[in-house]
Design an enzyme around this catalytic site. Structure first.
Site, PDB file in Angstrom:
ATOM      1  CG  HIS A 115      -0.268   0.110   2.548  1.00 58.64           C
ATOM      2  ND1 HIS A 115      -0.110  -0.937   3.425  1.00 58.64           N
ATOM      3  CD2 HIS A 115       0.316   1.175   3.161  1.00 58.64           C
ATOM      4  CE1 HIS A 115       0.519  -0.544   4.507  1.00 58.64           C
ATOM      5  NE2 HIS A 115       0.801   0.732   4.370  1.00 58.64           N
TER       6      HIS A 115
HETATM    7  P1  TYD Z   1      -1.345  -2.895   8.108  1.00 58.28           P
HETATM    8  O1  TYD Z   1      -1.158  -1.437   8.019  1.00 58.28           O
HETATM    9  O2  TYD Z   1      -2.212  -3.545   7.068  1.00 58.28           O
HETATM   10  O3  TYD Z   1       0.062  -3.622   8.180  1.00 58.28           O
HETATM   11  P2  TYD Z   1       1.048  -4.086   6.989  1.00 58.28           P
HETATM   12  O4  TYD Z   1       0.968  -3.092   5.905  1.00 58.28           O
HETATM   13  O5  TYD Z   1       2.388  -4.157   7.641  1.00 58.28           O
HETATM   14  O6  TYD Z   1       0.609  -5.437   6.553  1.00 58.28           O
HETATM   15  O7  TYD Z   1      -1.934  -3.228   9.555  1.00 58.28           O
HETATM   16  C1  TYD Z   1      -2.139  -4.562  10.007  1.00 58.28           C
HETATM   17  C2  TYD Z   1      -3.261  -4.552  11.039  1.00 58.28           C
HETATM   18  O8  TYD Z   1      -2.929  -3.723  12.158  1.00 58.28           O
HETATM   19  C3  TYD Z   1      -4.568  -3.999  10.485  1.00 58.28           C
HETATM   20  O9  TYD Z   1      -5.613  -4.767  11.058  1.00 58.28           O
HETATM   21  C4  TYD Z   1      -4.641  -2.589  11.009  1.00 58.28           C
HETATM   22  C5  TYD Z   1      -3.880  -2.678  12.316  1.00 58.28           C
HETATM   23  N1  TYD Z   1      -3.145  -1.438  12.655  1.00 58.28           N
HETATM   24  C6  TYD Z   1      -3.549  -0.671  13.746  1.00 58.28           C
HETATM   25  O10 TYD Z   1      -4.531  -0.972  14.421  1.00 58.28           O
HETATM   26  N2  TYD Z   1      -2.824   0.427  14.073  1.00 58.28           N
HETATM   27  C7  TYD Z   1      -1.728   0.798  13.382  1.00 58.28           C
HETATM   28  O11 TYD Z   1      -1.064   1.813  13.731  1.00 58.28           O
HETATM   29  C8  TYD Z   1      -1.334   0.008  12.234  1.00 58.28           C
HETATM   30  C9  TYD Z   1      -0.124   0.382  11.394  1.00 58.28           C
HETATM   31  C10 TYD Z   1      -2.071  -1.108  11.913  1.00 58.28           C
END
Ligand code: TYD
Length: 137
Positions: free
Chosen positions: A49
Site C-alpha cells: 500500500h
Molecule cells: P497494516 O497497516 O495492514 O500492516 P502491513 O501493511 O504491515 O501489513 O496493519 C495490520 C493490522 O494492524 C490492520 O488490522 C490494522 C492494524 N493497525 C492498527 O490498528 N494500528 C496501526 O497503527 C497500524 C499500522 C495497523
C-alpha cells in the site's frame, strides 16, 4: 525522490546495544505514533500500500527484511540488515516488506495516528494518483 535511506547510530558495548533516536534532530516530522512489526516470516509479504499523507521512518531493531519502495518514478529494494540503516518515506510511496528473518523486529515511526482512509491499497490507483499529482500545477 520521495524516499531515502539514512543512518542511525547504535551504541554497542559489552553490555549489548542501545539505539537512541533524537526525534527532533533525526526525524523530519513530528512523531505521533510508533509501531513494531514482528513474527512475520520469509513467506510473508506486508505493506502493499501507499499513504496519501502519512510520512514514516522505518528501521530494524533485530533481524532482517527487505523493503521495496516505489514513488511511481523510482523503485529501490533495501536490504535491511544493519541496525544503523533507516528509511524515510514521504507521503505517496508504495512499500512492500518481504523476506523477514524469524527474529525480525521492524520499527516504524509515523507522522499521524492510524487512519484507514489514508491508505491506497490498489497499485493502479496509486500510479494514477502519482500521475495526476505530477500534472497538477
Ligand atoms: P497494516 O497497516 O495492514 O500492516 P502491513 O501493511 O504491515 O501489513 O496493519 C495490520 C493490522 O494492524 C490492520 O488490522 C490494522 C492494524 N493497525 C492498527 O490498528 N494500528 C496501526 O497503527 C497500524 C499500522 C495497523
Amino acid at each position: 525522490m520521495k524516499f531515502k535511506s539514512f543512518n542511525l547510530l547504535t551504541h554497542e558495548d559489552e553490555q549489548g546495544a542501545l539505539l537512541p533516536i533524537e526525534v527532533y534532530e533525526q526525524i523530519p516530522f513530528l512523531v505521533k505514533r510508533a509501531y513494531f512489526v514482528y513474527c512475520s516470516d520469509f513467506e510473508t509479504v506486508r505493506g502493499l500500500h501507499a499513504h496519501k499523507e502519512l510520512q514514516q521512518v522505518m528501521f530494524v531493531v533485530n533481524g532482517s527484511c527487505d523493503i521495496l519502495l516505489d514513488d511511481g518514478h523510482h523503485k529501490e529494494k533495501f536490504n535491511m540488515r544493519q541496525r544503523e540503516k533507516a528509511l524515510f518515506l514521504d507521503k505517496m510511496v508504495w512499500r512492500e516488506m518481504s523476506n523477514f528473518s524469524e527474529n525480525c523486529i521492524l520499527a516504524v515511526l509515523a507522522s499521524d495516528v492510524y487512519t484507514p482512509s489514508d491508505y491506497i491499497h490498489d497499485y493502479d490507483d496509486f500510479i494514477e494518483k502519482v500521475r495526476n499529482d505530477s500534472s497538477a500545477c
